[in-house]
Design a protein around this motif. Structure first.
Motif, PDB file in Angstrom:
ATOM      1  N   ASP A  39      41.679  39.864  39.499  1.00 32.72           N
ATOM      2  CA  ASP A  39      41.097  38.699  40.185  1.00 32.72           C
ATOM      3  C   ASP A  39      42.100  37.551  40.301  1.00 32.72           C
ATOM      4  OD1 ASP A  39      41.228  38.050  37.533  1.00 32.72           O
ATOM      5  OD2 ASP A  39      39.153  37.367  37.350  1.00 32.72           O
ATOM      6  N   ASN A  40      43.399  37.894  40.248  1.00 32.21           N
ATOM      7  CA  ASN A  40      44.475  36.924  40.429  1.00 32.21           C
ATOM      8  C   ASN A  40      44.496  35.870  39.333  1.00 32.21           C
ATOM      9  OD1 ASN A  40      46.798  36.148  41.801  1.00 32.21           O
ATOM     10  ND2 ASN A  40      45.721  34.703  43.116  1.00 32.21           N
ATOM     11  N   GLY A  41      44.160  36.284  38.121  1.00 33.58           N
ATOM     12  CA  GLY A  41      44.225  35.399  36.964  1.00 33.58           C
ATOM     13  C   GLY A  41      45.411  35.749  36.079  1.00 33.58           C
ATOM     14  N   LEU A  42      45.601  34.951  35.043  1.00 37.43           N
ATOM     15  CA  LEU A  42      46.705  35.150  34.112  1.00 37.43           C
ATOM     16  C   LEU A  42      46.272  36.099  33.004  1.00 37.43           C
ATOM     17  CD1 LEU A  42      49.519  34.417  32.970  1.00 37.43           C
ATOM     18  CD2 LEU A  42      48.434  32.455  31.845  1.00 37.43           C
ATOM     19  N   GLY A  43      47.083  37.100  32.764  1.00 34.74           N
ATOM     20  CA  GLY A  43      46.809  38.049  31.695  1.00 34.74           C
ATOM     21  C   GLY A  43      48.038  38.270  30.844  1.00 34.74           C
ATOM     22  N   LEU A  44      47.853  39.001  29.753  1.00 35.80           N
ATOM     23  CA  LEU A  44      48.940  39.271  28.831  1.00 35.80           C
ATOM     24  C   LEU A  44      48.736  40.647  28.211  1.00 35.80           C
ATOM     25  CD1 LEU A  44      51.453  37.718  27.686  1.00 35.80           C
ATOM     26  CD2 LEU A  44      50.026  37.172  25.698  1.00 35.80           C
TER      27      LEU A  44
END
Length: 387
Positions: free
Chosen positions: A263-268
């Motif tokens: 969903d075009n978010g920041l992940g790690l």
């Protein structure tokens, strides 16, 4: 048995070669737009006849083809193991020969490859003090001299203002992360190819030092891994640098990879032992992290044998494919993070970074050359045996 049924049983289907292509260019255009965006699709279509070649080589058609499919296929990855090289990841007939995407380099220069995005690749030539933006498909390059007062370039990134791979080199934006050789504050400079100008210095409030890992573009923010797992973000709209802390409790013994979520978010992705934890950042004023999934690699890869007991390492991340490249005992694997589908893409057991490269390879990329690469050579002045 009725005569109608007997007639149907004995009637032979028409031969594919006897079926004439549609006469209406608009209809044929719409049909060709729906071909899969794989390298061989339009090249095969261009070999049918002159008319088809004319349509699929039309710049307007190619623009609409890219716009319709939006996400380009992942063609492979670049690496610097044993010299600069490209490793294709698609199967034949879409597999691009490694030699097809080769960057001429100055052997005596200090060069640093820093990743790919929107069909472009970027490397720094520190000897000549230039950033080289390169379109591997067309071979076009542009050298951008570092601006005065740059200091030492810590990292860099390239992107297109529109966010699309349109097959061209220009326009593009180039971002440099720098300091003044003295571990002073990190600052950024943004270059626009149109109108060929560097922007003002964007200062950060602390001396953060990013690694040479490539950036990840999340929305309008370029993110770099720094220090022991924290993230440095450059907001391209507000022109500001900020620090994003990693999830609490994670130590420097873990390996980290910044992600862009579905969903075009920041992940790690956090690799510890034989497990990968996938975290997602929720931003509501302050960034908080939520653990989304845990991947147990020994179960995922079974029955892949453990061969040389090579240390497991995350080598890179493909933004558009949402896939990580992982060094495992038997070689380099690509894992799709949503489906957890995986496959081996290289036999190499050397832990060098992978720089995934995605782009549309179409019949208009280099007319007269790309067809020969895949074994579908059609002379540029003929385009096919039929009109």
């Amino acid at each position: 048995m009725s005569e109608d049924l007997m007639s149907c049983r004995h009637r032979r289907p028409s031969s594919p070669s006897s079926v004439a292509p549609p006469d209406d260019d608009d209809l044929l255009w719409e049909i060709l737009l729906r071909l899969f965006p794989l390298p061989s699709s339009l090249i095969r279509a261009s070999a049918v006849c002159k008319r088809w070649r004319r349509l699929v080589s039309d710049p307007g058609f190619l623009r609409r083809f890219r716009a319709r499919h939006r996400t380009p296929p992942l063609l492979g990855f670049f690496s610097v193991s044993g010299g600069f090289s490209f490793t294709p990841t698609l199967d034949k007939p879409d597999r691009i020969p490694a030699a097809r995407l080769t960057l001429p380099a100055h052997s005596n220069d200090r060069c640093c490859f820093l990743g790919c995005r929107h069909g472009l690749a970027l490397h720094l030539n520190r000897t000549r003090q230039v950033a080289v933006v390169w379109n591997p498909i067309t071979g076009n390059r542009r050298c951008v001299p570092f601006p005065p007062g740059t200091g030492f370039v810590l990292n860099a990134a390239v992107l297109r203002p529109t966010g699309n791979d349109d097959g061209q080199l220009i326009p593009f934006k180039l971002v440099l992360l720098c300091n003044n050789y003295d571990l002073g504050p990190t600052f950024a400079r943004i270059y626009g190819s149109e109108p060929d100008k560097w922007g003002n210095v964007i200062a950060a409030p602390a001396p953060w030092i990013p690694t040479t890992r490539p950036s990840i573009l999340v929305g309008n923010t370029l993110c770099w891994w720094i220090g022991e797992g924290d993230i440095l973000g450059l907001d391209l709209e507000t022109r500001s640098l900020a620090l994003i802390n990693k999830p609490a409790g994670l130590t420097s013994k873990c390996a980290f990879q910044i992600l862009r979520t579905e969903d075009n978010g920041l992940g790690l992705a956090v690799l510890s032992g034989l497990c990968i934890q996938l975290w997602k950042a929720n931003s509501d004023g302050a960034v908080t992290w939520v653990l989304q999934k845990t991947i147990e690699l020994d179960k995922l890869f079974s029955p892949e044998p453990l061969v040389g007991r090579v240390g497991t390492t995350i080598l890179g991340f493909a933004e558009d494919a949402n896939a990580i490249f992982l060094l495992w005992d038997a070689g380099v694997f690509m894992i799709e993070l949503e489906s957890l589908k995986f496959r081996k893409v290289s036999e190499s057991t050397r832990g060098f970074p992978c720089y995934p490269y995605a782009s549309f390879f179409t019949a208009g990329s280099q007319v007269g050359e790309e067809e020969a690469v895949f074994g579908y050579f059609v002379p540029a002045d003929q385009g096919g045996g039929q009109e």
